[in-house]
Design an enzyme around this catalytic site. Structure first.
Site, short mmCIF file in Angstrom:
data_model
loop_
_atom_site.label_atom_id
_atom_site.label_comp_id
_atom_site.label_asym_id
_atom_site.label_seq_id
_atom_site.Cartn_x
_atom_site.Cartn_y
_atom_site.Cartn_z
N GLY A 1 13.21 9.54 48.51
CA GLY A 1 14.61 9.16 48.16
C GLY A 1 15.66 10.26 47.93
N ASP B 1 16.80 11.02 43.81
CA ASP B 1 18.19 10.32 43.87
C ASP B 1 18.17 9.38 42.75
OD1 ASP B 1 15.41 9.26 44.34
OD2 ASP B 1 16.07 7.68 45.93
N ASP C 1 15.13 6.11 37.10
CA ASP C 1 15.29 4.47 36.61
C ASP C 1 14.64 4.49 35.17
OD1 ASP C 1 15.02 1.75 36.52
OD2 ASP C 1 14.27 1.64 38.64
N PHE D 1 20.54 -3.59 41.75
CA PHE D 1 19.35 -3.15 42.87
C PHE D 1 20.32 -2.52 43.88
CE2 PHE D 1 15.66 -4.97 45.87
CZ PHE D 1 15.54 -3.66 45.98
N ASP E 1 15.81 3.14 49.53
CA ASP E 1 15.61 2.09 50.46
C ASP E 1 15.30 0.81 50.07
OD1 ASP E 1 13.01 2.76 49.20
OD2 ASP E 1 12.04 1.52 50.59
N ARG F 1 18.00 4.07 54.23
CA ARG F 1 18.05 5.31 53.48
C ARG F 1 19.20 6.19 53.95
NH1 ARG F 1 13.42 6.26 50.36
NH2 ARG F 1 11.52 5.39 51.18
#
Ligand code: PRP
Length: 179
Positions: free
Chosen positions: A47, A104, A107, A156, A163, A169
Site C-alpha cells: 500500500g 499508506d 487503521d 472503506f 486496493d 491501487r
C-alpha cells in the site's frame, strides 16, 4: 471481470491535487527535520508504494529506501492478537541509521506497532512513522505517527496505494467505496 472503479466509487475523499500538495508539505517537513543527516525510508508493501515514490521526490536530504512486506498470522488474527510476521525482509541494515517507516494507512495500528517493535531490536539511530492516512477511530493499539498526511473517517477507502481485491491501487486519488 473487474468492475470499473466508477461503479464502486461513492465519492472522492481526497482529490489528487490535495494529496500531492500535502505530500509536498510532508517532504519539506521531513527535509527540514533531518537537515544535515542521511535518511532511510522503509516502505511497507504494497500500500505504501505510491506514497513513497511521490514523497521521496520532495525530500532534499540524502535518502535511501528499501521495502518490507508483512502479513498477519492468519485471517482475522491481526485484529485479535496483533501478531504480524515478516513475509519479505529488508535487504539493508538499519543499524545506526535514521529510519522512517512509510505507510499508506494506519487503521487498527497493529501492523505499525508490530513493525516498530521488530525494527527497534535492530538498533536504528532513530525510528519514526510517516503515514498518509490515519483512521484513528479504528485504533486498537498504541501506534505513533510522527508525520501524518490526513485524518480520515471510518469509511472503506481505496486508490492511491489502497486496493480493492488488489486492483485500483493506481488511482491518483483516495475514494470511498459504495456501501
Ligand atoms: C494495510 C496498510 C497497512 C495496514 C494497516 O495493508 O497498508 O499496512 O493494512 O492496518 P492496521 O493498522 O489495521 O494494521 P494490507 O495488509 O491491506 O496490505 P497491502 O498494503 O499489501 O494492501
Amino acid at each position: 471481470m473487474i468492475q470499473p472503479y466508477t461503479e464502486i466509487l461513492s465519492e472522492i475523499l481526497i482529490p489528487a491535487d490535495v494529496l500531492q500538495k500535502r505530500i509536498a508539505e510532508l517532504g519539506a517537513e521531513i527535509s527540514a527535520d533531518y537537515a544535515g543527516e542521511e535518511l532511510l525510508l522503509i516502505c511497507i508493501l504494497k500500500g505504501g508504494v505510491m506514497f513513497l515514490t511521490d514523497l521521496v521526490r520532495h525530500i532534499t536530504v540524502p535518502t535511501a529506501f528499501d521495502f518490507m512486506a508483512v502479513s498477519s498470522y492468519g485471517v482475522g488474527a491481526r485484529e485479535s492478537t496483533g501478531q504480524v510476521r515478516i513475509e519479505m525482509d529488508l535487504r539493508i541494515s538499519i543499524a545506526d541509521r535514521h529510519v522512517i517507516l512509510v505507510e499508506d494507512i494506519v487503521d487498527t495500528g497493529h501492523t505499525i506497532a508490530a513493525v516498530l517493535e521488530m525494527l527497534e531490536t535492530r538498533k536504528p539511530k532513530s525510528l519514526k512513522v510517516c503515514s498518509l492516512l490515519d483512521k484513528s477511530e479504528r485504533r486498537e493499539t498504541v501506534a505513533p505517527i510522527h508525520y501524518r498526511g490526513f485524518e480520515i473517517p471510518n469509511k472503506f477507502v481505496f486508490g492511491y496505494g489502497l486496493d480493492l481485491d488488489e486492483y485500483w491501487r493506481n488511482l491518483p486519488f483516495i475514494g470511498v467505496v459504495k456501501t
